[in-house]
Design a protein around this motif. Structure first.
Motif, mmCIF file in Angstrom:
data_model
loop_
_atom_site.group_PDB
_atom_site.id
_atom_site.type_symbol
_atom_site.label_atom_id
_atom_site.label_comp_id
_atom_site.label_asym_id
_atom_site.label_seq_id
_atom_site.Cartn_x
_atom_site.Cartn_y
_atom_site.Cartn_z
ATOM 1 N N CYS A 172 3.574 -13.421 26.427
ATOM 2 C CA CYS A 172 2.864 -12.228 25.964
ATOM 3 C C CYS A 172 1.646 -12.104 26.867
ATOM 4 O O CYS A 172 0.751 -12.963 26.831
ATOM 5 N N ASN A 173 1.663 -11.084 27.728
ATOM 6 C CA ASN A 173 0.620 -10.856 28.714
ATOM 7 C C ASN A 173 0.553 -12.045 29.671
ATOM 8 O O ASN A 173 1.486 -12.246 30.435
ATOM 9 N N THR A 174 -0.499 -12.860 29.636
ATOM 10 C CA THR A 174 -0.590 -14.013 30.536
ATOM 11 C C THR A 174 -0.413 -15.338 29.790
ATOM 12 O O THR A 174 -0.581 -16.401 30.379
ATOM 13 N N ASP A 175 -0.091 -15.281 28.513
ATOM 14 C CA ASP A 175 0.076 -16.487 27.705
ATOM 15 C C ASP A 175 1.542 -16.911 27.651
ATOM 16 O O ASP A 175 2.400 -16.131 27.256
ATOM 17 N N TYR A 176 1.806 -18.147 28.037
ATOM 18 C CA TYR A 176 3.144 -18.729 27.978
ATOM 19 C C TYR A 176 3.145 -19.756 26.854
ATOM 20 O O TYR A 176 2.249 -20.604 26.780
ATOM 21 N N THR A 177 4.143 -19.700 25.975
ATOM 22 C CA THR A 177 4.256 -20.664 24.880
ATOM 23 C C THR A 177 5.683 -21.163 24.821
ATOM 24 O O THR A 177 6.630 -20.374 24.869
ATOM 25 N N ALA A 178 5.836 -22.488 24.725
ATOM 26 C CA ALA A 178 7.165 -23.093 24.612
ATOM 27 C C ALA A 178 7.370 -23.550 23.176
ATOM 28 O O ALA A 178 6.463 -24.125 22.558
ATOM 29 N N TYR A 179 8.561 -23.256 22.650
ATOM 30 C CA TYR A 179 8.901 -23.633 21.289
ATOM 31 C C TYR A 179 10.237 -24.358 21.254
ATOM 32 O O TYR A 179 11.125 -24.073 22.053
ATOM 33 N N LYS A 180 10.372 -25.247 20.259
ATOM 34 C CA LYS A 180 11.663 -25.833 19.925
ATOM 35 C C LYS A 180 12.123 -25.132 18.652
ATOM 36 O O LYS A 180 11.377 -25.059 17.680
ATOM 37 N N ILE A 181 13.337 -24.611 18.663
ATOM 38 C CA ILE A 181 13.864 -23.864 17.530
ATOM 39 C C ILE A 181 14.331 -24.854 16.467
ATOM 40 O O ILE A 181 15.137 -25.737 16.742
ATOM 41 N N THR A 182 13.812 -24.691 15.230
ATOM 42 C CA THR A 182 14.117 -25.645 14.157
ATOM 43 C C THR A 182 14.923 -25.045 13.010
ATOM 44 O O THR A 182 15.413 -25.769 12.164
#
Length: 137
Positions: A95-105
């Protein structure tokens, strides 16, 4: 099956590792469960969706020779609709310049792995690569 590791070349070992990961993944896929995933900005206002760049990617591998978004290998997911992914998958959202990594649970449930900003992704890439090696991405 007896295999003498000392006689194998580095290339043969790399190929064997890749084949073993593929075999493990195929066995897990048979028993895996698909769940619903949605980007954090899925239900954001149209103003927000149009003002900022959004994308998300299902991570299948990491190219650690790159230090930008091209390091994340895998198919793009639609950020403004629901997507079906396997439990345990790793997704990177932007989102814009923010990168976020998630593990799907689970259905619409995700656990944050790490967060970074564009231009400073090297640590994030290393963390996701480590996760992928543990989880057999």
């Amino acid at each position: 099956m007896e295999l003498n590791m000392k006689e194998l070349t580095a290339e043969e070992i790399t190929t064997l590792i890749a084949k073993l990961k593929d075999e493990l993944k195929s066995r897990e896929t048979a028993t895996s469960r698909l769940v619903v995933y949605a980007h954090d900005c899925y239900d954001a206002s149209n103003y927000h969706k149009n003002k900022y760049k959004h994308w998300c990617k299902l991570i299948k591998g990491i190219d650690d020779t790159k230090v930008n978004g091209y390091a994340f290998m895998g198919p793009f997911l639609c950020p403004f609709s629901e997507n079906k992914v396997e439990i345990g998958s790793i997704v990177v959202e932007v989102c814009n310049t923010d990168y976020t990594a998630y593990k799907i649970t689970g259905d619409n449930e995700k656990e944050k792995i790490c967060k970074a900003r564009r231009g400073a992704l090297s640590k994030m890439i290393a963390v996701i690569k480590e996760q992928c090696e543990e989880e057999v991405c």
